[in-house]
Design a protein around this motif. Structure first.
Motif, PDB file in Angstrom:
ATOM      1  N   THR A  64       0.823  -1.206   0.000  1.00 29.75           N
ATOM      2  CA  THR A  64       0.000   0.000   0.000  1.00 29.75           C
ATOM      3  C   THR A  64       0.855   1.253   0.000  1.00 29.75           C
ATOM      4  N   ALA A  65       1.925   1.234   0.810  1.00 31.27           N
ATOM      5  CA  ALA A  65       2.816   2.391   0.848  1.00 31.27           C
ATOM      6  C   ALA A  65       3.505   2.603  -0.495  1.00 31.27           C
ATOM      7  N   ALA A  66       3.939   1.507  -1.126  1.00 30.52           N
ATOM      8  CA  ALA A  66       4.593   1.630  -2.432  1.00 30.52           C
ATOM      9  C   ALA A  66       3.622   2.165  -3.485  1.00 30.52           C
ATOM     10  N   SER A  67       2.383   1.658  -3.459  1.00 31.07           N
ATOM     11  CA  SER A  67       1.380   2.146  -4.415  1.00 31.07           C
ATOM     12  C   SER A  67       1.079   3.616  -4.181  1.00 31.07           C
ATOM     13  N   GLY A  68       0.971   3.992  -2.897  1.00 29.20           N
ATOM     14  CA  GLY A  68       0.720   5.398  -2.593  1.00 29.20           C
ATOM     15  C   GLY A  68       1.854   6.298  -3.031  1.00 29.20           C
ATOM     16  N   ALA A  69       3.096   5.842  -2.826  1.00 32.08           N
ATOM     17  CA  ALA A  69       4.245   6.637  -3.255  1.00 32.08           C
ATOM     18  C   ALA A  69       4.286   6.770  -4.778  1.00 32.08           C
ATOM     19  N   ALA A  70       3.974   5.675  -5.480  1.00 30.40           N
ATOM     20  CA  ALA A  70       3.955   5.741  -6.948  1.00 30.40           C
ATOM     21  C   ALA A  70       2.867   6.687  -7.442  1.00 30.40           C
ATOM     22  N   THR A  71       1.679   6.603  -6.822  1.00 36.64           N
ATOM     23  CA  THR A  71       0.585   7.495  -7.221  1.00 36.64           C
ATOM     24  C   THR A  71       0.948   8.951  -6.966  1.00 36.64           C
ATOM     25  N   ALA A  72       1.546   9.205  -5.797  1.00 36.15           N
ATOM     26  CA  ALA A  72       1.935  10.580  -5.476  1.00 36.15           C
ATOM     27  C   ALA A  72       2.989  11.089  -6.449  1.00 36.15           C
ATOM     28  N   GLY A  73       3.959  10.215  -6.802  1.00 32.62           N
ATOM     29  CA  GLY A  73       4.982  10.632  -7.751  1.00 32.62           C
ATOM     30  C   GLY A  73       4.407  10.971  -9.115  1.00 32.62           C
ATOM     31  N   PHE A  74       3.519  10.113  -9.617  1.00 37.59           N
ATOM     32  CA  PHE A  74       2.886  10.395 -10.910  1.00 37.59           C
ATOM     33  C   PHE A  74       2.025  11.651 -10.845  1.00 37.59           C
ATOM     34  N   ALA A  75       1.327  11.846  -9.719  1.00 37.74           N
ATOM     35  CA  ALA A  75       0.474  13.030  -9.578  1.00 37.74           C
ATOM     36  C   ALA A  75       1.312  14.305  -9.582  1.00 37.74           C
ATOM     37  N   ILE A  76       2.424  14.295  -8.837  1.00 38.50           N
ATOM     38  CA  ILE A  76       3.286  15.478  -8.810  1.00 38.50           C
ATOM     39  C   ILE A  76       3.870  15.759 -10.191  1.00 38.50           C
TER      40      ILE A  76
END
Length: 286
Positions: free
Chosen positions: A242-254
């Motif tokens: 979940t943390a990895a998915s959240g970090a990936a989503t945040a990176g793509f969003a930024i």
């Protein structure tokens, strides 16, 4: 050769971009607050409110970047589209750096306030504990406090002095040794045959049950511990995913937000670049 970049125009455009973004975000916060109606219980859901706020923040920042880039390109006095575009991108980069600094200062301020509050609370606790200890010593007297302390030490020593026959040991001694064996079991991840046999004898003596029943209890506890470890490992893996998915989503969003901001800055700079209008053979800037 004169410089082709006007840092004054870039800074002015960045200030305008940040100011417009803050102004529109404040407007969005006010509009969002008006939708909260605790009395009539007609408040939007948290997901809808969050999505609307994110969209508004994105739009506000894009408008601010477009206007700031327009200002920078216009104030630079250039008539070259490439130079105007580069001024807009400079505004884009400067604006994001300013925003990062402001956000970092905000986070640091919150952390400093929390640390100060925590230290104040801990200081009060320590002072309270000192006052309580002083009051206790005054009431009991030095002799009474020393006697109570020595009694606690003797009790712990008696509890930890196991190793004899479980039937001849006290309950505190049996429980202390069972805790030691259980700690070694959990730490090593397995239990040796001698430790298992000793634990069976301790459980049988402590609860006054046959050795066979004690063995069943120990086996059941071992199975439950193994199951708990397995569930904990699965939970940890799920949390890591979940943390990895959240970090990936945040990176793509930024990345997406910054890319849209760059496009908005280019658009504003293109609109703000001065055009050269040739009128009757003379160059007049429009």
């Amino acid at each position: 050769m004169s410089s082709r970049i006007s840092w004054g125009a870039v800074i002015a455009g960045a200030v305008v971009a940040v100011t417009i973004g803050l102004m529109l975000n404040a407007l969005g916060a006010g509009v969002g607050a008006t939708t909260v109606d605790a009395t009539a219980r007609d408040t939007p859901s948290a997901s809808s409110f969050g999505i609307g706020a994110a969209i508004w923040v994105l739009i506000s920042n894009l408008i601010g970047l477009a206007v700031g880039a327009y200002v920078a390109a216009r104030l630079s006095g250039t008539s070259d589209n490439t130079d105007g575009t580069l001024h807009g991108l400079a505004v884009w980069g400067t604006t994001f750096l300013i925003s990062a600094v402001l956000l970092g200062n905000l986070v640091a301020g919150i952390a400093s306030t929390a640390a100060t509050s925590a230290s104040s609370v801990l200081g009060g606790v320590v002072r309270g504990a000192g006052s309580a200890a002083s009051a206790a010593s005054n009431v009991a007297g030095p002799g009474g406090l020393q006697s109570a302390t020595q009694g606690m030490v003797d009790r712990v020593q008696r509890a930890l002095s196991g190793g004899g026959s479980p039937a001849s040991m006290t309950s505190d001694q049996r429980n202390a040794e069972m805790a030691t064996l259980a700690t070694r079991w959990v730490t090593d991840g397995r239990m040796t045959a001698s430790d298992r046999e000793r634990l069976n004898a301790l459980v049988a003596a402590e609860y006054n049950i046959p050795v066979q029943e004690a063995q069943q209890r120990v086996q059941q506890a071992e199975q439950q511990a193994a199951e708990a470890v397995r569930r904990a490992e699965e939970t940890a893996r799920q949390a890591a995913d979940t943390a990895a998915s959240g970090a990936a989503t945040a990176g793509f969003a930024i990345f997406g937000i910054m890319l849209l901001g760059a496009l908005a800055a280019v658009f504003g700079a293109r609109r703000g670049t001065r055009d050269v209008l040739l009128v009757r053979g003379t160059g007049n800037v429009r």
